[in-house]
Motif scaffolding. Sequence first.
Motif, PDB file in Angstrom:
ATOM      1  N   GLY A  13       0.823  -1.196   0.000  1.00 43.16           N
ATOM      2  CA  GLY A  13       0.000   0.000   0.000  1.00 43.16           C
ATOM      3  C   GLY A  13       0.858   1.248   0.000  1.00 43.16           C
ATOM      4  O   GLY A  13       1.827   1.339   0.734  1.00 43.16           O
ATOM      5  N   GLN A  14       0.495   2.215  -0.833  1.00 45.37           N
ATOM      6  CA  GLN A  14       1.242   3.455  -0.905  1.00 45.37           C
ATOM      7  C   GLN A  14       0.826   4.359   0.249  1.00 45.37           C
ATOM      8  O   GLN A  14      -0.350   4.537   0.513  1.00 45.37           O
ATOM      9  N   LYS A  15       1.784   4.953   0.932  1.00 46.16           N
ATOM     10  CA  LYS A  15       1.525   5.914   1.985  1.00 46.16           C
ATOM     11  C   LYS A  15       2.385   7.138   1.714  1.00 46.16           C
ATOM     12  O   LYS A  15       3.505   7.024   1.252  1.00 46.16           O
ATOM     13  N   THR A  16       1.839   8.300   1.990  1.00 46.58           N
ATOM     14  CA  THR A  16       2.589   9.528   1.806  1.00 46.58           C
ATOM     15  C   THR A  16       3.472   9.749   3.034  1.00 46.58           C
ATOM     16  O   THR A  16       2.999   9.657   4.164  1.00 46.58           O
ATOM     17  N   ILE A  17       4.719  10.017   2.789  1.00 41.94           N
ATOM     18  CA  ILE A  17       5.683  10.236   3.863  1.00 41.94           C
ATOM     19  C   ILE A  17       6.120  11.696   3.810  1.00 41.94           C
ATOM     20  O   ILE A  17       6.540  12.173   2.763  1.00 41.94           O
ATOM     21  N   ASP A  18       6.010  12.407   4.927  1.00 40.72           N
ATOM     22  CA  ASP A  18       6.464  13.792   4.918  1.00 40.72           C
ATOM     23  C   ASP A  18       7.979  13.837   4.846  1.00 40.72           C
ATOM     24  O   ASP A  18       8.667  12.895   5.202  1.00 40.72           O
ATOM     25  N   SER A  19       8.495  14.958   4.364  1.00 41.40           N
ATOM     26  CA  SER A  19       9.934  15.057   4.094  1.00 41.40           C
ATOM     27  C   SER A  19      10.789  14.957   5.344  1.00 41.40           C
ATOM     28  O   SER A  19      11.961  14.626   5.266  1.00 41.40           O
ATOM     29  N   GLY A  20      10.236  15.201   6.534  1.00 46.60           N
ATOM     30  CA  GLY A  20      11.015  15.125   7.761  1.00 46.60           C
ATOM     31  C   GLY A  20      11.077  13.734   8.358  1.00 46.60           C
ATOM     32  O   GLY A  20      11.686  13.537   9.390  1.00 46.60           O
ATOM     33  N   ALA A  21      10.446  12.758   7.724  1.00 50.36           N
ATOM     34  CA  ALA A  21      10.326  11.433   8.335  1.00 50.36           C
ATOM     35  C   ALA A  21      11.323  10.422   7.796  1.00 50.36           C
ATOM     36  O   ALA A  21      11.093   9.230   7.908  1.00 50.36           O
ATOM     37  N   TRP A  22      12.419  10.875   7.233  1.00 45.86           N
ATOM     38  CA  TRP A  22      13.313   9.905   6.597  1.00 45.86           C
ATOM     39  C   TRP A  22      14.286   9.243   7.548  1.00 45.86           C
ATOM     40  O   TRP A  22      15.061   8.399   7.150  1.00 45.86           O
ATOM     41  N   ASP A  23      14.246   9.603   8.814  1.00 43.52           N
ATOM     42  CA  ASP A  23      14.962   8.800   9.789  1.00 43.52           C
ATOM     43  C   ASP A  23      14.288   7.438   9.758  1.00 43.52           C
ATOM     44  O   ASP A  23      13.060   7.335   9.793  1.00 43.52           O
ATOM     45  N   LEU A  24      15.052   6.382   9.686  1.00 42.49           N
ATOM     46  CA  LEU A  24      14.464   5.051   9.505  1.00 42.49           C
ATOM     47  C   LEU A  24      13.525   4.645  10.632  1.00 42.49           C
ATOM     48  O   LEU A  24      12.524   3.979  10.393  1.00 42.49           O
ATOM     49  N   ARG A  59       7.581  -8.256   9.325  1.00 46.56           N
ATOM     50  CA  ARG A  59       8.179  -8.290   7.976  1.00 46.56           C
ATOM     51  C   ARG A  59       7.535  -7.260   7.069  1.00 46.56           C
ATOM     52  O   ARG A  59       8.212  -6.566   6.317  1.00 46.56           O
ATOM     53  N   SER A  60       6.212  -7.177   7.111  1.00 42.29           N
ATOM     54  CA  SER A  60       5.496  -6.231   6.266  1.00 42.29           C
ATOM     55  C   SER A  60       5.951  -4.800   6.551  1.00 42.29           C
ATOM     56  O   SER A  60       6.199  -4.021   5.620  1.00 42.29           O
ATOM     57  N   ALA A  61       6.076  -4.455   7.827  1.00 41.26           N
ATOM     58  CA  ALA A  61       6.545  -3.111   8.188  1.00 41.26           C
ATOM     59  C   ALA A  61       7.962  -2.872   7.673  1.00 41.26           C
ATOM     60  O   ALA A  61       8.272  -1.793   7.160  1.00 41.26           O
ATOM     61  N   LEU A  62       8.802  -3.881   7.771  1.00 40.68           N
ATOM     62  CA  LEU A  62      10.171  -3.760   7.266  1.00 40.68           C
ATOM     63  C   LEU A  62      10.183  -3.598   5.750  1.00 40.68           C
ATOM     64  O   LEU A  62      10.884  -2.742   5.210  1.00 40.68           O
ATOM     65  N   TYR A  63       9.374  -4.397   5.041  1.00 41.85           N
ATOM     66  CA  TYR A  63       9.310  -4.288   3.581  1.00 41.85           C
ATOM     67  C   TYR A  63       8.813  -2.909   3.161  1.00 41.85           C
ATOM     68  O   TYR A  63       9.378  -2.278   2.263  1.00 41.85           O
ATOM     69  N   GLU A  64       7.749  -2.433   3.801  1.00 42.43           N
ATOM     70  CA  GLU A  64       7.185  -1.123   3.461  1.00 42.43           C
ATOM     71  C   GLU A  64       8.199  -0.010   3.741  1.00 42.43           C
ATOM     72  O   GLU A  64       8.337   0.918   2.953  1.00 42.43           O
ATOM     73  N   THR A  65       8.902  -0.111   4.870  1.00 39.86           N
ATOM     74  CA  THR A  65       9.911   0.881   5.227  1.00 39.86           C
ATOM     75  C   THR A  65      11.035   0.895   4.193  1.00 39.86           C
ATOM     76  O   THR A  65      11.453   1.950   3.724  1.00 39.86           O
ATOM     77  N   THR A  66      11.504  -0.281   3.829  1.00 39.26           N
ATOM     78  CA  THR A  66      12.589  -0.399   2.858  1.00 39.26           C
ATOM     79  C   THR A  66      12.167   0.142   1.495  1.00 39.26           C
ATOM     80  O   THR A  66      12.908   0.888   0.845  1.00 39.26           O
ATOM     81  N   PHE A  67      10.955  -0.195   1.067  1.00 37.66           N
ATOM     82  CA  PHE A  67      10.447   0.265  -0.225  1.00 37.66           C
ATOM     83  C   PHE A  67      10.313   1.789  -0.247  1.00 37.66           C
ATOM     84  O   PHE A  67      10.738   2.456  -1.205  1.00 37.66           O
TER      85      PHE A  67
END
Length: 105
Positions: free
Chosen positions: A2-13, A77-85
């Motif tokens: 699922g696509q989620k919008t990530i704000d520009s300040g949230a790139w800390d893993l 795993r799903s959270a890790l995959y989504e984070t990595t993607f």
Amino acid sequence: MGQKTIDSGAWDLLALLSKFLDLGDARLDARVRRMAASCRGASSSALSEMFGADGKKGVKAAQRLLSNPNVEIAKLRSALYETTFARAQHLHVSRAVVAFDPTYL
């Protein structure tokens, strides 16, 4: 995925992981985030290396979390995959080499 919008300040893993992690219990989500933070400096995948900064207490807490019947490995795993993607998209990665290990936890 699922696509989620990530704000520009949230790139800390860890912040990014928080956007995708949902185990159905805020306390479990917080525990996973603390565990992920403690893994950052680990030089191996041994539990004692990843969670041993708090001594045996940290290792025991990790073992309890990973054996908790309310913690589904598939959700982790799903959270890790989504984070990595999402991170790869942010970095404009056009190719990636993915090592796959079919071993289940």
